[in-house]
Design an enzyme around this catalytic site. Structure first.
Site, PDB file in Angstrom:
ATOM      1  CB  VAL A 189       8.370   4.896  -1.326  1.00 16.03           C
ATOM      2  CG1 VAL A 189       9.269   5.721  -0.425  1.00 16.03           C
ATOM      3  CG2 VAL A 189       8.461   5.383  -2.762  1.00 16.03           C
ATOM      4  N   GLY A 206       0.790  -1.227   0.000  1.00 13.16           N
ATOM      5  CA  GLY A 206       0.000   0.000   0.000  1.00 13.16           C
ATOM      6  C   GLY A 206       0.818   1.272   0.000  1.00 13.16           C
ATOM      7  CG  HIS A 207       4.167   3.747   1.846  1.00 13.29           C
ATOM      8  ND1 HIS A 207       5.437   4.169   1.566  1.00 13.29           N
ATOM      9  CD2 HIS A 207       3.577   4.764   2.514  1.00 13.29           C
ATOM     10  CE1 HIS A 207       5.629   5.388   2.059  1.00 13.29           C
ATOM     11  NE2 HIS A 207       4.507   5.765   2.632  1.00 13.29           N
ATOM     12  CG  PHE A 208       2.967   5.464  -2.272  1.00 14.15           C
ATOM     13  CD1 PHE A 208       1.893   5.941  -1.541  1.00 14.15           C
ATOM     14  CD2 PHE A 208       4.240   5.929  -1.961  1.00 14.15           C
ATOM     15  CE1 PHE A 208       2.083   6.890  -0.543  1.00 14.15           C
ATOM     16  CE2 PHE A 208       4.431   6.866  -0.971  1.00 14.15           C
ATOM     17  CZ  PHE A 208       3.355   7.351  -0.256  1.00 14.15           C
TER      18      PHE A 208
END
Length: 150
Positions: A61, A54-56
């Protein structure tokens, strides 16, 4: 396994020196450790880290807070080594504070983080460290950190 002056150690000893476990264990190896002075450790950043989902999406990252946690764990290992103790149910050190955190570039899958912590001072039960994270010799993050027993 005891550490000698400037001695390093692998994941088995890291797991003896930290109470963290997957997915929150963020130190893979210690390259050198001088009790009461400094430590150099490694974190291999892989594409299958849970936070990258989820990041990203499409541009993975490593979250800055995870980088700081890896640095805090590195300082924690040095604290346990310096104190000559191992964590257990009754003995733990906790992240107590952070100052001057800086991020200089994103950390992405495939990077290998070199994590450095230097003991600056110890006042009663508070241990203060200067920490730096590097990728390929380039500083990517830094912070002043404090740990204390729980």
């Amino acid at each position: 396994m005891a550490t000698s002056e400037n001695g390093g150690f692998g994941i088995d000893e890291v797991m003896r020196r930290l109470p963290h476990r997957y997915p929150m264990l963020l130190v893979d190896r210690v390259l050198e450790c001088a009790a009461g002075e400094r430590i150099v450790a490694l974190k291999n950043v892989t594409a299958n880290e849970e936070f990258f989902v989820g990041h990203f999406p499409g541009r993975p990252v490593m979250p800055g807070v995870i980088v700081l946690e890896a640095l805090a764990q590195t300082a924690g290992i040095l604290t346990f080594v310096t104190a000559g103790i191992y964590p257990d149910e009754s003995v733990k050190f906790y992240f107590a504070g952070i100052d001057k955190a800086r991020f200089r570039r994103p950390i992405v899958p495939g990077d290998q983080l070199t994590l450095r912590a230097t003991l600056e001072r110890r006042i009663r039960t508070i241990w203060k460290y200067a920490t730096v994270a590097e990728v390929a010799g380039e500083e990517v993050a830094s912070a002043e950190m404090m740990v204390m027993p729980g």
